[in-house]
Design an enzyme around this catalytic site. Structure first.
Site, PDB file in Angstrom:
ATOM      1  N   LYS A 115     -10.202  11.929   5.026  1.00 16.07           N
ATOM      2  CA  LYS A 115      -9.317  10.842   6.110  1.00 16.07           C
ATOM      3  C   LYS A 115      -7.891  11.798   6.636  1.00 16.07           C
ATOM      4  O   LYS A 115      -7.403  11.091   7.446  1.00 16.07           O
ATOM      5  CB  LYS A 115      -8.724   9.770   4.680  1.00 16.07           C
ATOM      6  CG  LYS A 115      -9.552   8.941   4.723  1.00 16.07           C
ATOM      7  CD  LYS A 115      -9.325   7.552   3.124  1.00 16.07           C
ATOM      8  CE  LYS A 115     -10.327   7.514   2.562  1.00 16.07           C
ATOM      9  NZ  LYS A 115     -11.178   6.395   3.208  1.00 16.07           N
ATOM     10  N   GLU A 199       0.043   5.109   2.477  1.00 14.92           N
ATOM     11  CA  GLU A 199       0.380   4.337   4.062  1.00 14.92           C
ATOM     12  C   GLU A 199       0.779   3.119   2.567  1.00 14.92           C
ATOM     13  O   GLU A 199       0.739   2.976   1.746  1.00 14.92           O
ATOM     14  CB  GLU A 199      -0.776   4.281   3.704  1.00 14.92           C
ATOM     15  CG  GLU A 199      -1.948   4.697   4.525  1.00 14.92           C
ATOM     16  CD  GLU A 199      -3.555   4.352   4.907  1.00 14.92           C
ATOM     17  OE1 GLU A 199      -3.835   3.290   4.343  1.00 14.92           O
ATOM     18  OE2 GLU A 199      -3.540   4.889   5.478  1.00 14.92           O
ATOM     19  N   HIS A 234     -12.642  -4.149  -2.678  1.00 19.37           N
ATOM     20  CA  HIS A 234     -11.807  -3.202  -0.938  1.00 19.37           C
ATOM     21  C   HIS A 234     -13.442  -2.823  -0.718  1.00 19.37           C
ATOM     22  O   HIS A 234     -13.557  -1.824   0.095  1.00 19.37           O
ATOM     23  CB  HIS A 234     -11.514  -1.947  -1.492  1.00 19.37           C
ATOM     24  CG  HIS A 234     -10.340  -1.775  -1.752  1.00 19.37           C
ATOM     25  ND1 HIS A 234      -9.458  -3.091  -1.554  1.00 19.37           N
ATOM     26  CD2 HIS A 234      -9.258  -1.936  -3.051  1.00 19.37           C
ATOM     27  CE1 HIS A 234      -7.735  -3.238  -2.217  1.00 19.37           C
ATOM     28  NE2 HIS A 234      -8.269  -2.011  -2.786  1.00 19.37           N
ATOM     29  N   ARG A 291     -21.974   7.572  10.408  1.00 21.06           N
ATOM     30  CA  ARG A 291     -23.883   6.892  10.447  1.00 21.06           C
ATOM     31  C   ARG A 291     -23.760   5.537  10.884  1.00 21.06           C
ATOM     32  O   ARG A 291     -22.646   4.827  11.356  1.00 21.06           O
ATOM     33  CB  ARG A 291     -23.867   6.723   9.482  1.00 21.06           C
ATOM     34  CG  ARG A 291     -22.384   6.551   8.375  1.00 21.06           C
ATOM     35  CD  ARG A 291     -23.214   5.714   6.969  1.00 21.06           C
ATOM     36  NE  ARG A 291     -21.645   5.593   5.965  1.00 21.06           N
ATOM     37  CZ  ARG A 291     -21.043   4.293   5.917  1.00 21.06           C
ATOM     38  NH1 ARG A 291     -21.418   3.439   6.829  1.00 21.06           N
ATOM     39  NH2 ARG A 291     -19.865   4.288   5.213  1.00 21.06           N
TER      40      ARG A 291
HETATM   41  P1  ADP Z   1     -13.046   2.990   2.450  1.00 19.08           P
HETATM   42  O1  ADP Z   1     -13.555   4.565   2.552  1.00 19.08           O
HETATM   43  O2  ADP Z   1     -13.125   3.759   0.526  1.00 19.08           O
HETATM   44  O3  ADP Z   1     -13.423   2.559   2.456  1.00 19.08           O
HETATM   45  P2  ADP Z   1     -10.718   2.120   3.850  1.00 19.08           P
HETATM   46  O4  ADP Z   1      -9.245   3.622   3.646  1.00 19.08           O
HETATM   47  O5  ADP Z   1     -12.398   2.088   4.941  1.00 19.08           O
HETATM   48  O6  ADP Z   1     -11.180   3.207   2.431  1.00 19.08           O
HETATM   49  O7  ADP Z   1     -10.375   0.853   3.091  1.00 19.08           O
HETATM   50  C1  ADP Z   1     -11.361  -0.094   2.275  1.00 19.08           C
HETATM   51  C2  ADP Z   1     -10.286  -1.084   2.313  1.00 19.08           C
HETATM   52  O8  ADP Z   1      -9.027  -1.023   1.465  1.00 19.08           O
HETATM   53  C3  ADP Z   1      -9.885  -1.815   4.089  1.00 19.08           C
HETATM   54  O9  ADP Z   1     -11.209  -2.710   4.055  1.00 19.08           O
HETATM   55  C4  ADP Z   1      -8.581  -2.774   3.011  1.00 19.08           C
HETATM   56  O10 ADP Z   1      -9.357  -4.358   2.723  1.00 19.08           O
HETATM   57  C5  ADP Z   1      -8.185  -1.971   1.976  1.00 19.08           C
HETATM   58  N1  ADP Z   1      -7.210  -0.950   2.585  1.00 19.08           N
HETATM   59  C6  ADP Z   1      -7.363   0.087   3.123  1.00 19.08           C
HETATM   60  N2  ADP Z   1      -6.452   0.540   2.804  1.00 19.08           N
HETATM   61  C7  ADP Z   1      -4.850  -0.363   3.396  1.00 19.08           C
HETATM   62  C8  ADP Z   1      -3.621  -0.395   3.151  1.00 19.08           C
HETATM   63  N3  ADP Z   1      -3.035   0.376   3.526  1.00 19.08           N
HETATM   64  N4  ADP Z   1      -3.107  -1.611   3.367  1.00 19.08           N
HETATM   65  C9  ADP Z   1      -3.666  -2.657   3.342  1.00 19.08           C
HETATM   66  N5  ADP Z   1      -4.828  -2.863   2.647  1.00 19.08           N
HETATM   67  C10 ADP Z   1      -5.840  -1.597   2.985  1.00 19.08           C
END
Ligand code: ADP
Length: 490
Positions: A115, A199, A234, A291
């Site tokens: 990330k 974040e 999530h 992917r």
């Molecule tokens: P992963 O790679 O584990 O899927 P992501 O960064 O794509 O992680 O985030 C997955 C989910 O987590 C998002 O769809 C959201 O629901 C929650 N999330 C991620 N970052 C944030 C944030 N900064 N604030 C609020 N929710 C978040």
């Protein structure tokens, strides 16, 4: 490309093979000892047992998979999603073996797999980012000062995290230090990389992602968005396209930003750029998935583009045969991930034998599944049984068809997310389009499911009475009103 090996199992293995076969390409399945009877094994032109059930001894054994591919004269490997799909070393080993990896270059996978590296790569493109600190931090005092500046609640994220894992919300400063320490040690043990960053925690976000396709001739297009805000832990459970809140202007801006993310890592193939959107429709880049996504069918239904076909064509070196201007959104599509999980017990896996399995068959229903009646869902893998996908000219029409599909789909022997889907697609927050990633926490309780069941049972009883009345007319049976049945007391 004459012969493709699909390095995966279940619905996605089947889905990839269907397109390959339609394109006149031979298919090879791999399977673990737990999947001997799986439909993907029978569907393929050839199949190879790759090892014992645990994925570390089968679906993750890149070396064995490549060996099998070489032995069978395979010239392309499609990794599906999960397993080895985002493993840069595997992609490299495939290419080193003289086989085409149907996916992006190892370089792109590596950058977007972290990330932090992803955020660094897109920096020069002026893409909106979640406020925070986009670099690995270990110094707790410094991190705390930044957290204070950004404001609580704050999210501590593992750079190597994925699948909804590796995130910690810190509500207030007093808990920051202990949470930070835990986040680092968790990231080290879970991902072998203790890098964490900060974040801002977006309070009421929607998860909106853009599908892109990039060929090896410099053409990159986006295929609009998917809304994936209905999640548990999530992790996505329900997705749709298009999103009910995007304006054409925001869609255009997000699409362009997604294209730039793809350009930032010299991307090729199908990929997804994920964004979070706040209540004011500000959006922020989250990450890129290198992917095919689980939820890709909703995009296929609204654009008419077969994404697997495009992946194969791009891997063969063909230029995209359509331009951005020729792509259009037509209608609306929904997807419910049907997991063998018990929604009334915190979505715990409910694996076992599928004793009854009847597919819903009706216009505008697409079912991507990987099981059949009598098969057992193994404990070793993700417990997804199928993806139930519906299409409609409008969102209400797609929802209507989805509710019918859920009703018609019969699965017994394991608990599934079908009743949960019924709850969501009937819920006002969903039908009005006014929801965020906290839908489950805000509205869903096991009791709601029971209430739903009662309503369902009542409707079924009323229907039965009506049917009986109709039959009575036809058959001229003696009047039974006054009996227990006639009084509707049963
Ligand atoms: P992963 O790679 O584990 O899927 P992501 O960064 O794509 O992680 O985030 C997955 C989910 O987590 C998002 O769809 C959201 O629901 C929650 N999330 C991620 N970052 C944030 C944030 N900064 N604030 C609020 N929710 C978040």
């Amino acid at each position: 490309m004459q012969k493709i090996l699909v390095a995966n199992r279940g619905e996605i293995a089947l889905r990839v093979m269907r397109t390959a076969r339609r394109m006149g390409i031979l298919t090879v399945a791999i399977y673990s000892e737990a999947d001997r009877l799986s439909p993907h094994v029978r569907y393929a032109d050839e199949a190879v047992c790759i090892g014992p059930p645990p994925s570390s001894q089968s679906y993750l054994r890149g070396d064995k998979i490549i060996e099998a591919a070489k032995g069978l004269g395979v010239d392309g490997i499609h990794p599906g999603y999960g397993f080895l799909s985002e493993n840069a070393s595997f992609a490299r080993a495939v290419e080193d073996a003289g086989i085409t990896f149907i996916g992006p270059s190892p370089f792109s996978i590596e950058i977007m797999g972290s990330k932090l590296a992803a955020k660094a790569a897109v920096r020069e493109y002026d893409i909106p980012m979640v406020p925070g600190l986009d670099e690995a931090i270990k110094d707790i005092d410094k991190a705390k000062a930044i957290a204070r500046e950004v404001g609580f609640p704050i999210l501590i994220k593992a750079s190597a995290g994925g699948g909804g894992k590796g995130m910690r919300i810190v509500e207030e400063e007093a808990n920051f230090e202990s949470q930070m320490k835990r986040a680092i040690s968790e990231a080290e043990s879970a991902f072998g990389d203790g890098s964490v960053f900060l974040e801002k925690y977006i309070a009421s976000p929607r998860h909106i992602e853009i599908q892109i396709l990039a060929d090896t001739h410099g053409n990159v297009v986006h295929l609009f968005e998917r809304e994936c805000s209905i999640q548990r832990r999530h992790q996505k459970v329900i997705e749709e396209a298009p999103s009910s809140i995007l304006t054409p202007e925001i869609r255009e801006r997000m699409g362009q930003d997604a294209i730039n993310v793809a350009r930032s890592c010299n991307y090729r193939g199908a990929g997804t750029v994920e964004f979070l959107m706040d209540e004011n429709l500000n959006y922020y880049f989250l990450e890129m998935n290198t992917r095919l996504q689980v939820e890709h069918p909703v995009t296929e239904l609204i654009t008419g583009v077969d994404l697997v076909e495009q992946q194969i064509r791009i891997a063969r070196g063909e230029p995209l045969s359509f331009s951005q201007d020729s792509l259009q959104i037509k209608g609306h599509a929904l997807e419910l991930r049907v997991y063998a999980e018990d929604p009334s017990d915190n979505f715990h896996p409910s694996v076992g034998k599928i004793s009854v399995y009847r597919r819903p068959r009706q216009k505008n229903i697409r079912l991507d599944d990987g099981y059949e009646e009598g098969l057992t869902i193994p404990i070793y893998y993700d417990p997804m049984i199928a993806k139930l996908i519906t299409y409609g000219e409008t969102r209400p029409a797609a929802i209507h068809t989805m509710l019918q599909a859920i009703e018609l789909y019969e699965i017994e022997g394991v608990e599934t997310t079908l009743p949960f889907g019924n709850f969501v697609f009937n819920h006002k927050a969903f039908t009005s389009g006014n929801f965020d990633t906290h839908f489950v926490k805000k509205y869903f309780t096991p009791e709601a499911l029971e209430k739903d069941n009662h309503i369902g049972a009542e409707i079924a009883a009323q229907l039965a009475v009506k049917l009986f009345e109709n039959h009575k007319k036809v058959l001229k049976t003696p009047d039974v009103s006054g009996s227990e049945w006639g009084n509707g007391r049963r």
